[in-house]
Design a protein around this motif. Structure first.
Motif, PDB file in Angstrom:
ATOM      1  N   TRP A   1     -31.606  33.444   1.609  1.00 47.03           N
ATOM      2  CA  TRP A   1     -30.397  34.274   1.566  1.00 47.03           C
ATOM      3  C   TRP A   1     -30.748  35.741   1.699  1.00 47.03           C
TER       4      TRP A   1
ATOM      5  N   LEU B   1     -23.796  35.881  -1.092  1.00 49.13           N
ATOM      6  CA  LEU B   1     -24.983  36.130  -0.287  1.00 49.13           C
ATOM      7  C   LEU B   1     -24.824  35.314   0.991  1.00 49.13           C
TER       8      LEU B   1
ATOM      9  N   ILE C   1     -13.845  37.046  -1.609  1.00 45.71           N
ATOM     10  CA  ILE C   1     -15.149  36.400  -1.799  1.00 45.71           C
ATOM     11  C   ILE C   1     -16.246  37.445  -2.002  1.00 45.71           C
ATOM     12  N   GLY C   2     -17.262  37.055  -2.732  1.00 46.26           N
ATOM     13  CA  GLY C   2     -18.458  37.875  -2.900  1.00 46.26           C
ATOM     14  C   GLY C   2     -19.638  36.936  -2.824  1.00 46.26           C
TER      15      GLY C   2
ATOM     16  N   ASN D   1     -31.894  27.815   1.497  1.00 42.98           N
ATOM     17  CA  ASN D   1     -31.901  28.841   0.447  1.00 42.98           C
ATOM     18  C   ASN D   1     -32.552  30.156   0.838  1.00 42.98           C
TER      19      ASN D   1
ATOM     20  N   HIS E   1     -23.881  31.358  -0.150  1.00 41.42           N
ATOM     21  CA  HIS E   1     -24.633  30.639  -1.187  1.00 41.42           C
ATOM     22  C   HIS E   1     -23.727  29.957  -2.205  1.00 41.42           C
ATOM     23  N   ASN E   2     -22.442  30.349  -2.253  1.00 44.83           N
ATOM     24  CA  ASN E   2     -21.587  29.860  -3.343  1.00 44.83           C
ATOM     25  C   ASN E   2     -20.262  29.273  -2.855  1.00 44.83           C
ATOM     26  N   PRO E   3     -20.302  28.366  -1.882  1.00 44.64           N
ATOM     27  CA  PRO E   3     -19.041  27.837  -1.355  1.00 44.64           C
ATOM     28  C   PRO E   3     -18.204  27.113  -2.405  1.00 44.64           C
ATOM     29  N   ASN E   4     -18.874  26.569  -3.416  1.00 44.82           N
ATOM     30  CA  ASN E   4     -18.142  25.845  -4.465  1.00 44.82           C
ATOM     31  C   ASN E   4     -17.142  26.723  -5.197  1.00 44.82           C
ATOM     32  N   LYS E   5     -17.333  28.051  -5.135  1.00 45.51           N
ATOM     33  CA  LYS E   5     -16.423  28.961  -5.832  1.00 45.51           C
ATOM     34  C   LYS E   5     -15.091  29.124  -5.102  1.00 45.51           C
ATOM     35  N   TYR E   6     -15.028  28.674  -3.874  1.00 44.96           N
ATOM     36  CA  TYR E   6     -13.897  29.070  -3.041  1.00 44.96           C
ATOM     37  C   TYR E   6     -13.083  27.900  -2.490  1.00 44.96           C
ATOM     38  N   HIS E   7     -12.794  26.955  -3.398  1.00 43.24           N
ATOM     39  CA  HIS E   7     -11.961  25.821  -2.984  1.00 43.24           C
ATOM     40  C   HIS E   7     -10.601  25.794  -3.688  1.00 43.24           C
TER      41      HIS E   7
END
Lengths: 314, 385
Positions: A147, A160, A157-158, A145, A198-204
């Protein structure tokens, strides 16, 4: 080129135009579309065996006379090299410490100072779970964490990005495995970069297309990238990204490429071949076409046409 | 968040714990304890791993995969992966909520800040959130919690009973799930709402409305009021700016209305992206026809943030124009938000035009309602008074 190291422009030219590299015993063949492979035993491995396999794969990937020369063409003694591991699946389907350490030692022999070689993953816990407990003289740490506070936008994508990547490393290596991925289709080198945001879950969504390519295309990754290395002693043709022992097979290879896209196309081909051998539908028919490979190629990041990807045996 | 924020010390006090006792017991730890170990209410929790609880709305697919049954995305999640929200994880074929009981934001706010303008005016609401969200609005005002995973933000352990106790100690007759996206911590909302109801405390939800029918209907009876952020009335906006879908949100609005739970709608007006007369006219007509003219609609002012920093704040003239337009279309309660002092902050009687509730900012200066009626013409003003 100075001191045997390609500048970013030279490397891009090499990858994009297929020019021959020259000088200092460096890579003598075009790197675009080239994937070097060398045999390696699955399972437990001695340091010598791992070193030999990695060196042969690096030679094959770079076309250099020696592995050290191949790496000298890509890395500078001043570099801080971050080696991003993919340990999500635990010890069963992560790069083996002995293979990773063999590569780090090779890098050190090529002139990078050991204290400037950093093995890293999303969390220290994942590293420990995958067996990375004693990596001296190299650093081994989780992002945990930390970042960079700047939101970086790249395509859709956007995110950190890890401070380790944005502020500490000047060169990056993706060190992964070769496995099936339920949504991305293939998880090898490029998908591994999801671990630095920080937010890979957003991009599946949409089989991770264009997101995998967008993460890589972000300058903090793209401009620092040097190599993908895959420990594919054991690979997984189904049920990923988690480790499913019953869906693995002993591929018995280490793969190395300076072309971040070609190695994905190669991995896709290998996984589909194994699936076919076992009577499974290809990834495309299993609703997980890794379309992001074509997207990455379209972005100009490397060779995505499987017909133009050359596997070079070391 | 301009409400009164509760710090760790105060959270402990509100939850009935003692800061000194907790510190002495070493409860300010980095990691969540393993299953079976208890946290103290108010205990600081950060880092990972997080144990979580089994989620309530999901189904198992082949090969240890699961499908989330909570929001319209219906994430198919492989083993060891998470849904888009980042707050739910597949562990060996069982889906887990990682955020139950872990409040990453805890504040006492005026209910007007949610905003609810027809719910107990002037009341305080103990407002809570966990990390995560099922969409990614480029203008998110709370992205520092909504766009992160639970282990990436500090949280306080606040199980439902502790939440209710905290609300009582804060003198709040309401608890409100808000800030990030309550849908992604829906089990927590359900259980806090149950505990609140037993204690005579009302429960509010402030949500984007992206939720499937089953979980919505299971929790709606526990709620006093529901506010939905209708981001736009165009699918394209949802696709490109929100990374979500409009249609399921409209379905949710209709379901809430049908269930008889008090509903208010907020539309954040973003310059050039959703501020056209045509779009707002379509929206107003749909609300009037599908939900009724007495559903309050708030037009809020946008301020540049997160990934949308290239646009200016919404001009007040734009909000004025849309406020008038929506009223002209027949909506009876149209409000303007984030413009302190604007006449659109107050509630006027749609019958005789008298000012009923005079507000400036989140402050209620005067409330002339008499048993939910206009004192001048006697018209019933809908709401939870």
């Amino acid at each position: 080129m100075s001191g045997g190291r390609f500048s970013r422009r030279e490397l891009a030219a090499l990858l994009g135009l297929g020019l021959a590299a020259a000088g200092n015993g460096g890579a003598a063949a075009p790197l675009r579309g080239r994937v070097g492979v060398a045999p390696v035993k699955p399972g437990r491995l001695g340091a010598g065996e791992a070193g030999e396999a990695v060196a042969r794969a690096v030679r094959a990937a770079t076309g250099a006379r020696t592995a050290e020369a191949g790496l000298r063409a890509l890395f500078s003694p001043e570099d801080t090299v971050g080696i991003k591991l993919n340990c999500l699946a635990g010890r069963g389907m992560s790069p083996r410490p002995e293979v990773v350490l063999a590569f780090a030692r090779l890098l050190a022999r090529a002139g990078v100072r050991p204290e400037r070689i950093v093995l890293f993953e999303r969390s220290t816990r994942e590293l420990r779970r995958a067996g990375f407990t004693d990596c001296a003289p190299f650093s081994c740490e989780g992002i945990d964490n930390r970042w960079d506070p700047e939101i970086r936008t790249s395509g859709q994508i956007g995110s950190l990005f890890a401070r380790l990547v944005t502020r500490e490393c000047t060169a990056l290596v993706s060190f992964g495995v070769l496995k099936d991925h339920d949504l991305a289709g293939v998880s090898a080198g490029m998908k591994n970069w999801y671990g630095v945001i920080h937010n890979p879950n957003k991009y599946h969504d949409d089989n991770c297309d264009p997101f995998v390519a967008d993460v890589f295309r972000c300058p903090v990754v793209r401009d620092r990238f040097r190599l993908t290395v895959l420990d594919a002693g054991t690979a997984q043709y189904d049920g990923g990204p988690a480790y499913r022992p019953s869906a693995t097979w002993p591929l018995g290879l280490v793969a190395v490429s300076a072309d971040p896209v070609a190695v994905e196309a190669w991995g896709w081909r290998v996984i589909d071949a194994e699936r076919k051998r076992r009577g499974l539908p290809p990834l495309a028919a299993a609703d997980r076409t890794p379309r992001w490979i074509a997207t990455a190629a379209r972005y100009g990041l490397g060779e995505g046409d499987p017909a133009k990807v050359r596997e070079v045996r070391g | 968040m301009s409400g009164r924020r509760i710090d760790r010390r105060e959270a402990l006090r509100l939850a009935g714990g003692s800061w000194a006792a907790a510190a002495a017991a070493g409860s300010l730890v980095q990691l969540v304890p393993a299953a079976g170990e208890a946290y103290r209410p108010g205990q600081r929790v950060e880092g990972g791993p997080i144990e979580g609880i089994e989620a309530s709305w999901w189904k198992r697919l082949d090969g240890n995969r699961v499908e989330c049954g909570l929001c319209p995305r219906k994430c198919r999640v492989a083993d060891r992966e998470r849904g888009t929200c980042g707050a739910r994880e597949n562990r060996g074929g069982t889906y887990h909520s990682l955020v139950w009981g872990l409040a990453c934001a805890l504040h006492v706010d005026p209910v007007e800040k949610k905003p609810f303008f027809h719910v107990r005016p002037g009341s305080r609401a103990l407002s809570y959130a966990t990390a995560g969200c099922n969409v990614e609005c480029k203008f998110c005002q709370n992205w520092e919690i909504s766009q992160f995973r639970p282990e990436q933000v500090g949280s306080v352990w606040m199980p439902p009973d502790a939440m209710v106790m905290a609300a009582r100690r804060a003198g709040a007759p309401l608890v409100a799930a808000t800030y990030s996206e309550p849908v992604i911590f829906w089990e927590y909302v359900r259980d806090v709402s149950k505990a609140a109801r037993k204690a005579g405390i009302g429960s509010l939800v402030v949500s984007n409305g992206s939720i499937q029918e089953k979980p919505l209907l299971e929790v709606l009876p526990l709620l006093e009021a529901y506010k939905v952020d209708l981001k736009s009335f165009r699918e394209r906006f949802y696709r490109e700016v929100v990374r979500g879908e409009l249609r399921p949100v409209l379905d949710t609005l209709e379901r809430i209305r049908k269930a008889g739970v008090w509903l208010e709608i907020v539309v954040l007006i973003v310059p050039t992206l959703n501020d056209s007369d045509a779009e707002i006219r379509d929206l107003a007509r749909w609300v009037k026809a599908s939900l009724g003219p007495d559903v309050p609609v708030h037009f809020s002012r946008f301020h540049p943030t997160y990934r949308l920093t290239n646009l200016p704040p919404t001009p007040v003239a734009t909000l004025d124009r849309l406020w008038k337009l929506a009223k002209a279309e027949g909506l009876e309660f149209v409000y303007v938000g984030n413009v302190p002092g604007h006449p659109g902050e107050s509630t006027d009687c749609p019958g005789c035009g008298a000012r009923l509730i005079h507000r400036i900012g989140y402050r209620v200066l005067e409330n002339r309602l008499k048993k939910g009626r206009c004192p001048d013409c006697g018209r019933v003003i809908p709401g939870v008074w």
